[in-house]
Write a protein that holds these residues in place. Structure first.
Motif, PDB file in Angstrom:
ATOM      1  N   LYS A  29      -3.313  17.267  -1.462  1.00 12.81           N
ATOM      2  CA  LYS A  29      -4.252  16.193  -1.173  1.00 12.81           C
ATOM      3  C   LYS A  29      -3.537  14.871  -1.403  1.00 12.81           C
ATOM      4  CE  LYS A  29      -8.386  18.679  -1.687  1.00 12.81           C
ATOM      5  NZ  LYS A  29      -8.743  19.785  -2.287  1.00 12.81           N
ATOM      6  N   TRP A  30      -3.898  13.882  -0.603  1.00  7.80           N
ATOM      7  CA  TRP A  30      -3.205  12.592  -0.614  1.00  7.80           C
ATOM      8  C   TRP A  30      -4.130  11.481  -1.064  1.00  7.80           C
ATOM      9  CZ3 TRP A  30       1.926  11.767   0.427  1.00  7.80           C
ATOM     10  CH2 TRP A  30       2.629  12.891   0.856  1.00  7.80           C
ATOM     11  N   TYR A  31      -3.537  10.471  -1.673  1.00  7.25           N
ATOM     12  CA  TYR A  31      -4.256   9.335  -2.230  1.00  7.25           C
ATOM     13  C   TYR A  31      -3.517   8.062  -1.830  1.00  7.25           C
ATOM     14  CZ  TYR A  31      -6.111  13.064  -5.121  1.00  7.25           C
ATOM     15  OH  TYR A  31      -6.701  14.218  -5.543  1.00  7.25           O
ATOM     16  N   TYR A  32      -4.221   6.927  -1.860  1.00  5.93           N
ATOM     17  CA  TYR A  32      -3.525   5.665  -1.639  1.00  5.93           C
ATOM     18  C   TYR A  32      -3.843   4.697  -2.767  1.00  5.93           C
ATOM     19  CZ  TYR A  32      -7.750   3.268   0.066  1.00  5.93           C
ATOM     20  OH  TYR A  32      -8.993   2.712   0.177  1.00  5.93           O
ATOM     21  N   GLU A  44      -3.823  10.353   7.014  1.00  3.49           N
ATOM     22  CA  GLU A  44      -5.195   9.884   6.797  1.00  3.49           C
ATOM     23  C   GLU A  44      -5.272   8.944   5.600  1.00  3.49           C
ATOM     24  OE1 GLU A  44      -8.506  12.741   7.611  1.00  3.49           O
ATOM     25  OE2 GLU A  44      -6.816  14.132   7.792  1.00  3.49           O
ATOM     26  N   ALA A  45      -4.506   9.220   4.551  1.00  7.68           N
ATOM     27  CA  ALA A  45      -4.471   8.333   3.388  1.00  7.68           C
ATOM     28  C   ALA A  45      -3.894   6.977   3.780  1.00  7.68           C
ATOM     29  CB  ALA A  45      -3.656   8.959   2.263  1.00  7.68           C
ATOM     30  N   ILE A  46      -2.829   6.977   4.562  1.00  6.80           N
ATOM     31  CA  ILE A  46      -2.213   5.723   5.013  1.00  6.80           C
ATOM     32  C   ILE A  46      -3.186   4.926   5.866  1.00  6.80           C
ATOM     33  CG2 ILE A  46      -0.424   4.770   6.523  1.00  6.80           C
ATOM     34  CD1 ILE A  46       1.420   7.036   5.466  1.00  6.80           C
ATOM     35  N   MET A  48       0.862  -1.155   0.000  1.00 11.39           N
ATOM     36  CA  MET A  48       0.000   0.000   0.000  1.00 11.39           C
ATOM     37  C   MET A  48       0.902   1.208   0.000  1.00 11.39           C
ATOM     38  SD  MET A  48      -1.806   2.590   1.638  1.00 11.39           S
ATOM     39  CE  MET A  48      -1.013   2.510   3.193  1.00 11.39           C
ATOM     40  N   THR A  49       0.627   2.155  -0.882  1.00 10.93           N
ATOM     41  CA  THR A  49       1.407   3.387  -0.925  1.00 10.93           C
ATOM     42  C   THR A  49       0.484   4.583  -0.803  1.00 10.93           C
ATOM     43  OG1 THR A  49       1.279   3.490  -3.346  1.00 10.93           O
ATOM     44  CG2 THR A  49       3.192   2.379  -2.414  1.00 10.93           C
ATOM     45  N   ALA A  50       1.013   5.642  -0.237  1.00 12.18           N
ATOM     46  CA  ALA A  50       0.305   6.920  -0.178  1.00 12.18           C
ATOM     47  C   ALA A  50       1.134   7.921  -0.968  1.00 12.18           C
ATOM     48  CB  ALA A  50       0.140   7.392   1.259  1.00 12.18           C
ATOM     49  N   HIS A  51       0.464   8.749  -1.745  1.00 18.44           N
ATOM     50  CA  HIS A  51       1.184   9.718  -2.570  1.00 18.44           C
ATOM     51  C   HIS A  51       0.290  10.904  -2.900  1.00 18.44           C
ATOM     52  CE1 HIS A  51      -1.074   7.172  -5.345  1.00 18.44           C
ATOM     53  NE2 HIS A  51      -1.127   8.227  -6.117  1.00 18.44           N
ATOM     54  N   GLN A  52       0.914  11.953  -3.389  1.00 20.15           N
ATOM     55  CA  GLN A  52       0.183  13.104  -3.890  1.00 20.15           C
ATOM     56  C   GLN A  52       0.159  13.007  -5.407  1.00 20.15           C
ATOM     57  OE1 GLN A  52       2.512  16.247  -1.864  1.00 20.15           O
ATOM     58  NE2 GLN A  52       0.558  16.913  -1.049  1.00 20.15           N
ATOM     59  N   LYS A  53      -0.998  13.255  -6.002  1.00 19.84           N
ATOM     60  CA  LYS A  53      -1.100  13.225  -7.456  1.00 19.84           C
ATOM     61  C   LYS A  53      -0.466  14.471  -8.065  1.00 19.84           C
ATOM     62  CE  LYS A  53      -5.022  10.544  -8.952  1.00 19.84           C
ATOM     63  NZ  LYS A  53      -6.365  10.623  -9.501  1.00 19.84           N
ATOM     64  N   ASN A  54      -0.629  15.584  -7.397  1.00 22.08           N
ATOM     65  CA  ASN A  54      -0.063  16.847  -7.882  1.00 22.08           C
ATOM     66  C   ASN A  54       0.168  17.747  -6.680  1.00 22.08           C
ATOM     67  OD1 ASN A  54      -2.661  17.855  -7.302  1.00 22.08           O
ATOM     68  ND2 ASN A  54      -3.372  17.300  -9.323  1.00 22.08           N
ATOM     69  N   ASP A  55       0.369  19.004  -6.883  1.00 21.48           N
ATOM     70  CA  ASP A  55       0.706  19.913  -5.792  1.00 21.48           C
ATOM     71  C   ASP A  55      -0.516  20.529  -5.107  1.00 21.48           C
ATOM     72  OD1 ASP A  55       3.370  19.762  -5.379  1.00 21.48           O
ATOM     73  OD2 ASP A  55       3.905  21.459  -6.647  1.00 21.48           O
ATOM     74  N   ASP A  56      -1.599  19.797  -5.000  1.00 24.87           N
ATOM     75  CA  ASP A  56      -2.798  20.359  -4.372  1.00 24.87           C
ATOM     76  C   ASP A  56      -2.886  20.036  -2.883  1.00 24.87           C
ATOM     77  OD1 ASP A  56      -3.436  17.692  -4.416  1.00 24.87           O
ATOM     78  OD2 ASP A  56      -5.272  17.931  -5.604  1.00 24.87           O
ATOM     79  N   PRO A  98      -6.932   0.658  -7.899  1.00 26.23           N
ATOM     80  CA  PRO A  98      -7.235   2.052  -8.224  1.00 26.23           C
ATOM     81  C   PRO A  98      -6.637   3.018  -7.201  1.00 26.23           C
ATOM     82  CG  PRO A  98      -9.140   1.007  -7.228  1.00 26.23           C
ATOM     83  CD  PRO A  98      -8.106  -0.075  -7.431  1.00 26.23           C
ATOM     84  N   THR A  99      -6.431   4.238  -7.642  1.00 27.48           N
ATOM     85  CA  THR A  99      -6.012   5.306  -6.743  1.00 27.48           C
ATOM     86  C   THR A  99      -7.256   5.809  -6.022  1.00 27.48           C
ATOM     87  OG1 THR A  99      -4.179   5.913  -8.173  1.00 27.48           O
ATOM     88  CG2 THR A  99      -4.946   7.595  -6.654  1.00 27.48           C
ATOM     89  N   VAL A 100      -7.191   5.883  -4.691  1.00 29.28           N
ATOM     90  CA  VAL A 100      -8.353   6.247  -3.883  1.00 29.28           C
ATOM     91  C   VAL A 100      -8.038   7.520  -3.108  1.00 29.28           C
ATOM     92  CG1 VAL A 100      -9.920   5.483  -2.057  1.00 29.28           C
ATOM     93  CG2 VAL A 100      -8.956   3.809  -3.659  1.00 29.28           C
ATOM     94  N   GLY A 101      -8.957   8.441  -3.083  1.00 35.76           N
ATOM     95  CA  GLY A 101      -8.774   9.686  -2.362  1.00 35.76           C
ATOM     96  C   GLY A 101      -9.654  10.747  -2.979  1.00 35.76           C
TER      97      GLY A 101
END
Length: 54
Positions: A11-14, A34-36, A1-9, A24-27
């Motif tokens: 906001k985090w996704y996992y 919180e994403a983790i 499981m990874t958590a990352h930012q899609k761009n510089d907004d 799928p990317t979820v967030g």
């Protein structure tokens, strides 16, 4: 499981990856933590479901 930012907004996704397959990317989530946590809960649910089918 990874958590990352899609761009510089800020906001985090996992994404859960199992057996070489990425899900799928979820967030978005407001923080990395919180994403983790959400990803860990989702992963635990997947594992529980798979164990129930075995």
């Amino acid at each position: 499981m990874t958590a990352h930012q899609k761009n510089d907004d800020n906001k985090w996704y996992y994404r859960i990856q199992r057996n070489g397959d990425a899900g799928p990317t979820v967030g978005p989530f407001p923080s990395e933590q919180e994403a983790i946590q959400a990803g860990e809960r989702a992963l635990a649910a997947v594992v529980d479901e798979e164990e129930g089918q075995a």
